[in-house]
Design a protein around this motif. Structure first.
Motif, PDB file in Angstrom:
ATOM      1  N   HIS A   1       3.052  -2.977   7.063  1.00 35.64           N
ATOM      2  CA  HIS A   1       2.002  -2.014   6.694  1.00 35.64           C
ATOM      3  C   HIS A   1       1.925  -0.880   7.709  1.00 35.64           C
ATOM      4  N   SER A   2       1.086   0.113   7.354  1.00 34.04           N
ATOM      5  CA  SER A   2       0.724   1.145   8.325  1.00 34.04           C
ATOM      6  C   SER A   2      -0.792   1.254   8.342  1.00 34.04           C
TER       7      SER A   2
ATOM      8  N   GLU B   1       1.478   4.037   2.781  1.00 28.64           N
ATOM      9  CA  GLU B   1       1.894   3.655   4.133  1.00 28.64           C
ATOM     10  C   GLU B   1       3.374   3.927   4.395  1.00 28.64           C
TER      11      GLU B   1
ATOM     12  N   ARG C   1      -3.668   2.959  -2.172  1.00 31.92           N
ATOM     13  CA  ARG C   1      -3.705   1.535  -1.808  1.00 31.92           C
ATOM     14  C   ARG C   1      -3.562   0.604  -3.011  1.00 31.92           C
TER      15      ARG C   1
ATOM     16  N   HIS D   1       0.856  -1.199   0.000  1.00 31.73           N
ATOM     17  CA  HIS D   1       0.000   0.000   0.000  1.00 31.73           C
ATOM     18  C   HIS D   1       0.891   1.248   0.000  1.00 31.73           C
TER      19      HIS D   1
HETATM   20 ZN   LIG Z   1      -1.732  -1.664   4.272  1.00 34.20          ZN
END
Ligand SMILES: [Zn+2]
Length: 496
Positions: free
Chosen positions: A285-286, A192, A239, A189
């Protein structure tokens, strides 16, 4: 005081890496005079962040517009009101040079979506988080590749032809046969950014000359793909890749619908897993929630044992609970559309594959403590490093875990239930609390070691042990010192 749209406006642009903006529309301009000869121009804009392209594969998914990163020229000494729509504006960032970023203060971000600031210079960049760009990625890959224990390779290309690169880290003077195998990837994504700052610091740590890092490299092979979606990052998407596809959930698709990025990852991972399954896979991820988390797969969709292993890794990552606590843990069912599910389907308990999330804002849902910065993400990365190290029970010379060699007394019973996390296959309870426990190491270097007991999901300091000369080490203790419950101890050598 006068008003109108005659006043010089601001020029908005996104013609740089990761730049992104939907629309900027002026909604008001007012020239305000506090006193004669001292006037300030007040300008208000509605900022619509840009939506990702429509997802042609998962047509029910609404495209995201989280990421924004744009330049404004002509702002000096003007009071600029930005009303951000389609995304969050929770103390985002500004920069006068595109390199050094500062958070807007809470008074400059007085309400949801609104940024109010009088700028000191004429050009300013505004971003949702400090950008971690393609150029930064390449620069770090170049730097890391200079180390003798790093091998760099291209494992495939993105839709737009950017290389997807992997580094392999190991000390090749030590045989690979018994090495633990770790795979880490990030940035499916593109919005992030904190995930990349965290992964960069973790990689730096793994490549450092710290004794634990040297030991990790002797005892494991670490495969890192920092950017699995280079097009998305380069193009400033939120994303998706440039095609609109969220590649995070592309793992169960038939070949005709598999994105080239995922096809490349699958090919490389499969090749490596055919040699020997990974012990650990981390998917970085974030998240928009104001906390760190792992997405822990519940026992119903996996097994009780697998849940315990995930909880152990999670507990070890918490360290002193400065950034991450039990209450922040997230749970979900394993699903084949994610990399974790794709691996679970093949290797079950053999490989622990899990997503780790860093926040954009603050930690532990607490806005009164630290806000997420590059510096504290690097500190969190140290916690991640030691969690990986201890979870894999790396038998280094400066830090290692010992499980009991022998238990004496008749009150002991072996347990593996889920009331706590534990190392190995079980832990031991001494109901009479008068038993004895012996730990042993066959060849321990001379030195002073701090001893920690793994209890209540954390390492608790117990005391010191002195090893007077190189060789056999035996440490005896009473079960009462462990409050009748023994799993494992950690020894950490004191620096001379
Ligand atoms: Zn993510």
């Amino acid at each position: 005081m006068s008003s109108g749209t005659l006043f010089s406006q601001i020029l908005f642009s996104t013609g740089f890496e990761s730049g992104s903006l939907g629309e900027a529309t002026i909604t008001d301009s007012v020239l305000f005079s506090a006193k004669r000869g001292d006037t300030t121009l007040y300008l208000s804009y509605q900022i619509n962040s840009r939506f990702d392209p429509f997802n042609p594969i998962d047509t029910t998914l609404r495209p995201s517009a989280r990421w924004y990163y744009f330049k404004m020229v002509g702002v000096k000494d003007k009071m600029v009101y930005l009303n951000i729509k389609n995304s969050e504006a929770i103390r985002p960032f500004f920069s006068y040079d595109g390199e050094n970023f500062s958070r807007f203060t809470s008074s400059e971000n007085p309400e949801k979506g609104l940024l109010v600031k009088r700028y000191e210079r004429d050009t300013v960049y505004i971003s949702h988080y400090i950008p971690y760009t393609w150029s930064r990625h390449k620069m770090k890959l170049d730097e890391w590749s200079l180390k003798p224990f790093v091998h760099r390779e291209e494992i495939g290309k993105s839709t737009n032809g950017l290389p997807i690169e992997m580094i392999t880290i190991t000390d090749s003077e030590h045989s690979d046969i018994n090495k633990k195998r770790i795979w880490i990837h990030g940035r499916s994504h593109p919005s992030e950014q904190p995930a990349s700052w965290h992964l960069e610091a973790l990689t730096d740590y793994i490549l450092s000359e710290r004794p634990e890092a040297v030991d990790l490299r002797k005892n494991s092979i670490i495969y890192i793909v920092p950017f699995i979606n280079p097009d998305g990052v380069y193009g400033g998407y939120s994303r998706s890749s440039s095609t609109g596809v969220n590649i995070e959930i592309n793992w169960d698709k038939p070949d005709s619908l598999t994105m080239p990025e995922i096809a490349a990852l699958k090919f490389k991972m499969k090749e490596l897993m055919d040699e020997k399954p990974f012990d650990l896979v981390l998917n970085m991820h974030s998240q928009i929630a104001n906390s760190v988390t792992y997405w822990i797969h519940n026992a119903e969709s996996t097994t009780e044992r697998f849940l315990q292993k995930q909880l152990l890794l999670s507990a070890l990552t918490m360290d002193d609970r400065r950034f991450y606590r039990e209450a922040d843990q997230s749970f979900s069912a394993v699903a084949s559309r994610y990399v974790e599910g794709w691996i679970w389907d093949k290797y079950k308990e053999e490989t622990l594959a899990i997503t780790f999330e860093t926040p954009y804002t603050y930690y532990k849902e607490n806005p009164n403590e630290e806000w997420v910065s590059i510096e504290n993400l690097a500190e969190l990365a140290e916690d991640s490093f030691f969690a990986i190290y201890d979870f894999l029970m790396i038998q280094g010379s400066y830090r290692f875990i010992l499980e009991p060699e022998r238990l004496k007394g008749r009150g002991w019973s072996e347990r593996d239930d889920s009331s706590r996390t534990f190392f190995g296959e079980s832990y031991f309870v001494d109901e009479r609390e008068n038993g004895r426990v012996v730990f042993k190491h066959d060849n321990l270097n001379k030195g002073v070691y701090k001893i920690y007991n793994y209890k209540s999901n954390r390492w608790e300091y117990m005391g010191r042990a002195i090893q007077r000369r190189d060789g056999r080490f035996v440490w005896r203790s009473n079960s009462s010192q462990f409050n009748g419950e023994v799993d494992a101890i950690l020894l950490v050598k004191e620096e001379n």
